[in-house]
Design an enzyme around this catalytic site. Structure first.
Site, PDB file in Angstrom:
ATOM      1  N   SER A 248       0.840  -1.197   0.000  1.00  0.00           N
ATOM      2  CA  SER A 248       0.000   0.000   0.000  1.00  0.00           C
ATOM      3  C   SER A 248       0.882   1.256   0.000  1.00  0.00           C
ATOM      4  O   SER A 248       1.673   1.434  -0.914  1.00  0.00           O
ATOM      5  CB  SER A 248      -0.958  -0.040   1.196  1.00  0.00           C
ATOM      6  N   ASP A 345      -8.911  -5.441  -5.597  1.00  0.00           N
ATOM      7  CA  ASP A 345      -8.496  -4.373  -4.694  1.00  0.00           C
ATOM      8  C   ASP A 345      -9.447  -3.190  -4.834  1.00  0.00           C
ATOM      9  O   ASP A 345      -9.561  -2.597  -5.900  1.00  0.00           O
ATOM     10  CB  ASP A 345      -7.068  -3.942  -5.029  1.00  0.00           C
ATOM     11  N   HIS A 378      -7.188  -5.651  -1.223  1.00  0.00           N
ATOM     12  CA  HIS A 378      -6.091  -4.849  -0.692  1.00  0.00           C
ATOM     13  C   HIS A 378      -5.627  -5.462   0.642  1.00  0.00           C
ATOM     14  O   HIS A 378      -6.433  -5.995   1.405  1.00  0.00           O
ATOM     15  CB  HIS A 378      -6.591  -3.421  -0.465  1.00  0.00           C
TER      16      HIS A 378
END
Length: 423
Positions: A248, A345, A378
């Site tokens: 991330s 995601d 994610h």
């Protein structure tokens, strides 16, 4: 009881639909992400809970009315959706192999990821047997600023004077939208596994916004590399071999660390230190803050970036956001990359990784491998799920290949070169 069964069935179906089609709308983005994240990566646990809940409600009289039968039908559909999620995750090895990542373990094999962690995910918070963790090592101290890291390494000491080889090093950068996160929370499945393979892993904290202003985090991470060059041998690591990974915001910083080696503007006061790395493995990162591409608006123009991270108006200072974008630093001599992203995601669209990989492949002479995790959300690797276990093993094999090329005093020229180095 029939209405309880109806509620359980509707919830099961809603979780399955959200996992397959996460909600991108701002009002639903965060709850949709968390629900999908848990439902996908803990799908076997969820499926068991759904079956047990539906069976219990039915046995206690849930089928005494039409709402109960409707709930059972919805629940069966939801459980089927959860099962499909498990099937998608089971293809992780196929996805990794098709990407070009080397997956074959050494014949007298490096240990596989422990099944007990897949059954009880919180076990990943405990250092695995044979792993030593040195916590809260200060790597940068200036006035009141004290930045710390944790070191993960095998318990066996390295004694170079007795012929023992220094270990390869891996830098782990946590995510959290540049405003939250900590070394204690992320990268633990990977670092524990790498330590058992003979690596020294360094889980690094850095300054967070809004107290920090870009490029403070990148400068901090460069300070870590300077510290590593000087102190790596104290932890049995090779000062000349360091790779970098993170997810991330950590994926964004991983790419920047790898692509901005030795740039003086990010090394104030230590411009002469070599801050290059040997390889990069960014997970679900942001790579372009200026061009919208997969985003409705440029990432740089969001409130988060303008007010809390970069602290400049996007409309009048796009260059500031370009300087914070990994795509601005693509170059022919970039180190090898292994980019990983989930196809589902909902926080960073998978198209962000695809366009970065395409541009990096055009610019770099080094191999660029891309693995798109089918059905992955994610932050999927925070949980030691089946998908996480296979990805962790694949990343270890990839980085081992890079290290063996380094030991042979040559650079891999293509993904298949990395695979040959492991054979």
């Amino acid at each position: 009881m029939p209405y309880l069964l109806l509620a359980l069935g509707a919830l099961a179906l809603l979780l399955a639909v959200n996992a397959y089609l996460p909600r991108p709308q701002p009002a639903l983005l965060v709850p949709s992400f968390f629900a999908g994240w848990l439902a996908i990566e803990l799908a076997p646990h969820l499926l068991a809970a759904e079956i047990a809940g539906l069976a219990a409600a039915a046995a206690l009289g849930g089928l005494d009315g039409r709402p109960g039968w409707a709930g059972l039908a919805l629940g069966v559909l939801g459980a089927a959706g959860t099962a499909a999620t498990i099937v998608a995750a089971s293809r992780t090895v196929v996805t990794l192999r098709e990407s070009g990542a080397p997956l074959d373990l050494d014949p007298e094999g490096a240990p596989r990821y422990p099944r007990s962690h897949l059954v009880v995910p919180p076990l990943c918070l405990i250092p695995r047997r044979g792993v030593r963790v040195d916590r809260n090592v200060v790597y940068r101290q200036e006035g009141r600023l004290r930045l710390k890291l944790d070191v993960y390494r095998p318990r066996e000491d390295v004694r170079p004077e007795a012929g023992g080889a220094l270990r390869p090093g891996l830098m782990q950068i946590h995510g959290g939208a540049w405003v939250i996160g900590d070394k204690r929370e992320q990268g633990l499945p990977l670092l524990n596994h790498m330590a058992l393979q003979g690596w020294a892993g360094f889980n690094v904290n850095y300054r967070l916004s809004p107290r920090a202003t870009w490029p403070d985090p990148l400068i901090d991470l460069k300070h870590f590399i300077a510290w590593y060059r000087e102190h790596a041998a104290e932890y049995g690591a090779d000062p000349d071999f360091l790779c970098v990974t993170g997810g991330s915001a950590g994926g964004h910083l991983t790419a920047l660390v790898a692509l901005t080696a030795n740039r003086p503007e990010f090394q104030p006061g230590f411009e002469d230190v070599d801050t290059s790395v040997r390889g990069a493995v960014p997970f679900y990162g942001v790579y372009d803050l200026v061009e919208p591409g997969p985003w409705p608006v440029p990432m740089g123009s969001t409130r988060l970036m303008e007010r809390y991270v970069v602290k400049r108006p996007f409309a009048t200072d796009r260059e500031a956001f370009a300087r914070a974008s990994p795509v601005s630093y693509l170059r022919a001599d970039a180190p090898p990359f292994f980019v990983i992203h989930g196809s589902k995601d909902s926080l960073i669209p998978v198209a962000e990784a695809r366009r970065f990989v395409a541009k990096l492949r055009d610019a770099s002479d080094a191999p660029v491998i891309y693995a798109e995790m089918k059905g992955g959300q994610h932050a999927f690797d925070v949980f030691p799920s089946y998908r996480t276990a296979r990805v962790v093993e694949g990343v270890e094999r990839y980085l081992t290949g890079l290290h063996r090329a380094y030991e042979q005093d040559r650079a891999p020229r293509a993904p298949e070169d990395v695979a040959r180095d492991i054979a």
